[in-house]
Scaffold this motif. Structure first.
Motif, PDB file in Angstrom:
ATOM      1  N   LYS A 106       0.814  -1.216   0.000  1.00 38.73           N
ATOM      2  CA  LYS A 106       0.000   0.000   0.000  1.00 38.73           C
ATOM      3  C   LYS A 106       0.849   1.268   0.000  1.00 38.73           C
ATOM      4  O   LYS A 106       0.318   2.371  -0.192  1.00 38.73           O
ATOM      5  CB  LYS A 106      -0.918   0.010   1.224  1.00 38.73           C
TER       6      LYS A 106
ATOM      7  N   GLU B 142       4.141   5.379 -11.771  1.00 40.68           N
ATOM      8  CA  GLU B 142       3.261   4.208 -11.646  1.00 40.68           C
ATOM      9  C   GLU B 142       2.675   4.126 -10.239  1.00 40.68           C
ATOM     10  O   GLU B 142       1.479   3.827 -10.079  1.00 40.68           O
ATOM     11  CB  GLU B 142       4.058   2.941 -11.960  1.00 40.68           C
TER      12      GLU B 142
ATOM     13  N   GLN C 258      -0.080   6.647  -9.847  1.00 37.81           N
ATOM     14  CA  GLN C 258      -1.269   6.239 -10.596  1.00 37.81           C
ATOM     15  C   GLN C 258      -2.038   5.144  -9.872  1.00 37.81           C
ATOM     16  O   GLN C 258      -3.275   5.085  -9.951  1.00 37.81           O
ATOM     17  CB  GLN C 258      -0.874   5.788 -11.998  1.00 37.81           C
ATOM     18  N   LYS C 259      -1.322   4.290  -9.165  1.00 40.49           N
ATOM     19  CA  LYS C 259      -1.979   3.213  -8.417  1.00 40.49           C
ATOM     20  C   LYS C 259      -2.506   3.680  -7.064  1.00 40.49           C
ATOM     21  O   LYS C 259      -3.125   2.901  -6.345  1.00 40.49           O
ATOM     22  CB  LYS C 259      -0.993   2.046  -8.213  1.00 40.49           C
TER      23      LYS C 259
ATOM     24  N   GLU D 275       2.677  -4.042  -9.309  1.00 35.24           N
ATOM     25  CA  GLU D 275       1.572  -4.384 -10.208  1.00 35.24           C
ATOM     26  C   GLU D 275       1.055  -5.786  -9.970  1.00 35.24           C
ATOM     27  O   GLU D 275      -0.040  -6.128 -10.407  1.00 35.24           O
ATOM     28  CB  GLU D 275       2.039  -4.255 -11.682  1.00 35.24           C
TER      29      GLU D 275
END
Length: 214
Positions: A3, A96, A99-100, A213
């Motif tokens: 997280k 990335e 964005q997550k 990812e």
């Protein structure tokens, strides 16, 4: 589940560890002291006051620590006069992670003035959810205090935080805080304890993209 990403700075985000090594060794040579590569390895990932205490312990009769600091800092100012280069993979990983929706922390043994200098005009520093610098931590790496503080500040349990480090001391700090930890070696290879305990050992921050990812 990851997280949050907790980033070290020197040697991980920026290609700066070699500059520090040059300055520390040149300042020693100024006093006819040989600070060998083997001795310098004890400094990587450690706050300056603790490194200076090691110098005093090793070279007490030869060393003028005030002169040493002055010469070292002068060399560093010369070496760091320009903007440091980012290590491979930082920018795509940072993008990335944002964005997550991961929480992002910067956890460094450097002082805030150096952090601001390194990130000047980049826009990255303002995007971290928390910044932990040397001024905020009484016990530096390898003590886990800085990473415990970061986890509490972003309100994410340590087991869901992935620490990203280039040094053995930093890795031990993260692991002892209860975090997952990935080593991206710079000047030092992982030692035996880190090899046994590390969650990941990879060659580039770019490799962490597939980790977050999955």
């Amino acid at each position: 589940m990851i997280k949050a990403l907790l980033f070290d700075m020197d040697g991980l985000i920026f290609d700066t560890e070699g500059l520090y090594k040059i300055a520390w060794q040149k300042a020693a040579k100024d006093q006819d002291i040989e600070l060998t590569d083997d001795l310098y390895r004890n400094f990587i990932g450690v706050q300056d006051p603790a490194c200076e205490q090691l110098l005093i312990d090793w070279f007490s009769e030869q060393l003028d620590i005030e002169r040493y600091r002055t010469v070292r800092d002068s060399y560093l100012a010369e070496l760091k006069s320009g903007q440091p280069e980012y290590k491979a993979g930082f920018k795509p990983l940072f993008t990335e992670a944002k964005q997550k929706g991961l929480k992002l922390a910067l956890v460094t043994s450097s002082f805030l003035k150096d952090v601001k200098h390194h990130f000047e005009n980049s826009g990255f520093l303002e995007q971290f959810d928390v910044v932990i610098t040397a001024e905020k931590v009484e016990n530096g790496k390898p003590a886990p205090d800085c990473y415990i503080m970061a986890c509490e500040a972003i309100d994410v349990e340590p087991q869901h935080c992935l620490v990203l480090e280039d040094s053995n001391n930093g890795m031990l700090a993260g692991l002892n805080a209860g975090c997952q930890a990935a080593m991206i070696p710079d000047l030092l290879p992982p030692n035996d304890e880190v090899k046994q305990r590390a969650t990941y050992i990879v060659s580039s921050l770019r490799d962490i993209i597939s980790v977050i990812e999955s």
